[in-house]
Design an enzyme around this catalytic site. Sequence first.
Site, PDB file in Angstrom:
ATOM      1  CG  ASN A  85      38.142  76.389  80.426  1.00 34.54           C
ATOM      2  OD1 ASN A  85      37.391  75.631  81.078  1.00 34.54           O
ATOM      3  ND2 ASN A  85      38.251  77.742  80.853  1.00 34.54           N
ATOM      4  CB  VAL A  92      42.616  73.252  74.346  1.00 39.20           C
ATOM      5  CG1 VAL A  92      42.293  72.829  75.735  1.00 39.20           C
ATOM      6  CG2 VAL A  92      41.569  72.300  73.436  1.00 39.20           C
ATOM      7  CB  CYS A  93      42.760  78.100  77.098  1.00 37.18           C
ATOM      8  SG  CYS A  93      43.761  79.187  78.486  1.00 37.18           S
ATOM      9  CD1 TRP A  94      43.537  72.156  81.618  1.00 34.52           C
ATOM     10  CD2 TRP A  94      44.685  70.800  80.438  1.00 34.52           C
ATOM     11  NE1 TRP A  94      43.753  70.926  82.508  1.00 34.52           N
ATOM     12  CE2 TRP A  94      44.436  70.097  81.630  1.00 34.52           C
ATOM     13  CE3 TRP A  94      45.359  70.135  79.582  1.00 34.52           C
ATOM     14  CZ2 TRP A  94      44.858  68.749  82.116  1.00 34.52           C
ATOM     15  CZ3 TRP A  94      45.817  68.981  79.657  1.00 34.52           C
ATOM     16  CH2 TRP A  94      45.546  68.286  81.192  1.00 34.52           C
ATOM     17  CG  LEU A 129      40.046  81.154  76.946  1.00 32.68           C
ATOM     18  CD1 LEU A 129      40.806  79.738  76.556  1.00 32.68           C
ATOM     19  CD2 LEU A 129      40.711  82.101  77.202  1.00 32.68           C
TER      20      LEU A 129
END
Length: 161
Positions: A85, A92-94, A129
């Site tokens: 992620n 960061v993709c959250w 990702l």
Amino acid sequence: MSSIARRRLTEERKLWRRDHPYGFVAKPDTLPDGTINLMVWNCIIPGKSGTDWEGGYFPLTMHFGEDYPMKPPKCKFPQGFFHPNVYPSGTVCWCTLDEDNGWRPTITMKQILLGIQELLDQPNLVNPLQTEGFYVFMMGAMEYYRSRVLYQASQYPLIVV
């Protein structure tokens, strides 16, 4: 005149200094002239105890916009950070940091850092990702995945200053 974002970050800084989770660090950036830049924070997220991430102290930068807390900060690990992620750039993709879905203005910096710590060990595989991190995780090569995580943890030891 102080913006809403700066006032909020000033208050969060006070709260953080009084009460923050053990092992975590979050400090506003210091500019070359010695002034504090509340809009950029240098953080350390410790690997959660009992996980493969334990023993690592992972640097993260939080960039706040003037529209904070209405919009979330951008959170970034070092470039090349190994995790499904995290973009190769380190971003960061959250879901909680998604301004259209999970973000709420009441979420604090402390909650963000604790949530990212949790995300390290429990990646969101619905929204990967990073091709390599996701592929290795999904292909059942857990030993390879674990060895990469353990190696990465060893690259970010606790630095006492």
